[in-house]
Design an enzyme around this catalytic site. Structure first.
Site, mmCIF file in Angstrom:
data_model
loop_
_atom_site.group_PDB
_atom_site.id
_atom_site.type_symbol
_atom_site.label_atom_id
_atom_site.label_comp_id
_atom_site.label_asym_id
_atom_site.label_seq_id
_atom_site.Cartn_x
_atom_site.Cartn_y
_atom_site.Cartn_z
ATOM 1 C CG HIS A 112 -24.225 -11.257 -41.246
ATOM 2 N ND1 HIS A 112 -24.693 -10.161 -40.569
ATOM 3 C CD2 HIS A 112 -23.624 -12.157 -40.496
ATOM 4 C CE1 HIS A 112 -24.386 -10.337 -39.072
ATOM 5 N NE2 HIS A 112 -23.825 -11.601 -39.177
ATOM 6 N N GLY A 178 -20.876 1.764 -36.591
ATOM 7 C CA GLY A 178 -22.375 1.590 -36.937
ATOM 8 C C GLY A 178 -22.896 0.407 -36.782
ATOM 9 C CB SER A 206 -26.489 6.814 -30.049
ATOM 10 O OG SER A 206 -27.240 5.806 -30.584
#
Length: 238
Positions: A112, A178, A206
């Site tokens: 990116h 992540g 999570s």
């Protein structure tokens, strides 16, 4: 990790904003951060830049200033150690533009772009960005006022895609650290690696949108679970 895959020769690792969160750099979803103050359409698309280049430059100037003083955390350092000490290949692919992998001593494919890079929209020239960029800045290659951050915005093609595809087809182990699993094409890397026969592991705070596509999961802060994972891989090679 299984005994067979703990001795993986070629490892491909995708990192996302979550690995830099503990270094003080916010993710898209953080409340109160830079991203929360702007619409993605206004600051992270070619159309937004065309409408208001000053707003976009100001936004990335602020991000550049944050990244310039940020320091790598234990997760960045662990990946740099893995890249240095693993006897096989370790390919880091990152969605992050902050440069913390390099500060930790690693090398990465920045799909990116990078905050410390500038790009000329007229001639395609690239150079190291100053800390503060503006719409009046001129390209050192063609002298035209067409400078922009060397960042891949939504709607643009990420960098290094052919090279990344080759690595995904030939790796023994693929890990995502992540990442939200919301942004393509990176969200599809796990399927590509698994199809090629690689073991897949997700390390995240999570569950992500692609968690069910991974064979193995590690849950917790990156600064804790990534060093543990790296230690296991290196111990298996000792």
């Amino acid at each position: 990790m299984s005994a067979q895959r703990s001795t993986a020769e070629k490892i491909v690792i995708l990192t996302g904003a979550g690995i830099s969160a503990e270094s003080g750099l916010g993710t898209f979803r953080d409340e109160g951060g830079l991203w929360a103050q702007h619409r993605i359409e206004d600051v992270a698309t070619p159309e937004g830049f065309a409408r208001n280049p000053k707003l976009v430059h100001d936004f990335y100037n602020a991000r550049r200033a944050q990244a310039a003083v940020a320091t790598p955390n234990a997760a960045h350092s662990a990946l740099a150690r893995l890249q240095r000490d693993h006897p096989g290949e370790v390919i880091l692919v990152t969605q992050n533009v902050d440069g913390l992998h390099e500060k930790a001593g690693a090398t990465a494919l920045h799909m990116h772009g990078v905050l410390d890079g500038a790009l000329c929209a007229a001639c395609g020239g690239r150079w190291t960005a100053p800390l503060v960029m503006s719409p009046s800045g001129v390209c050192p290659h063609c002298d035209r006022p067409a400078t922009r951050p060397d960042i891949v915005w939504f709607g643009e093609m990420p960098y290094f895609m052919d090279e990344i595809a080759e690595h995904l087809e030939t790796c023994d182990l693929f890990a995502a650290i992540g990442t939200s699993g919301q942004v393509y094409p990176a969200a599809g890397f796990v399927q590509e690696a698994a199809y090629a026969g690689a073991h897949t592991v997700e390390l995240n705070l999570s569950d992500s949108d692609t968690s069910r596509s991974f064979a193995e999961h590690r849950v917790g802060p990156a600064s804790r679970i990534v060093p543990q994972w790296v230690e296991e891989i290196l111990a298996a090679k000792a």
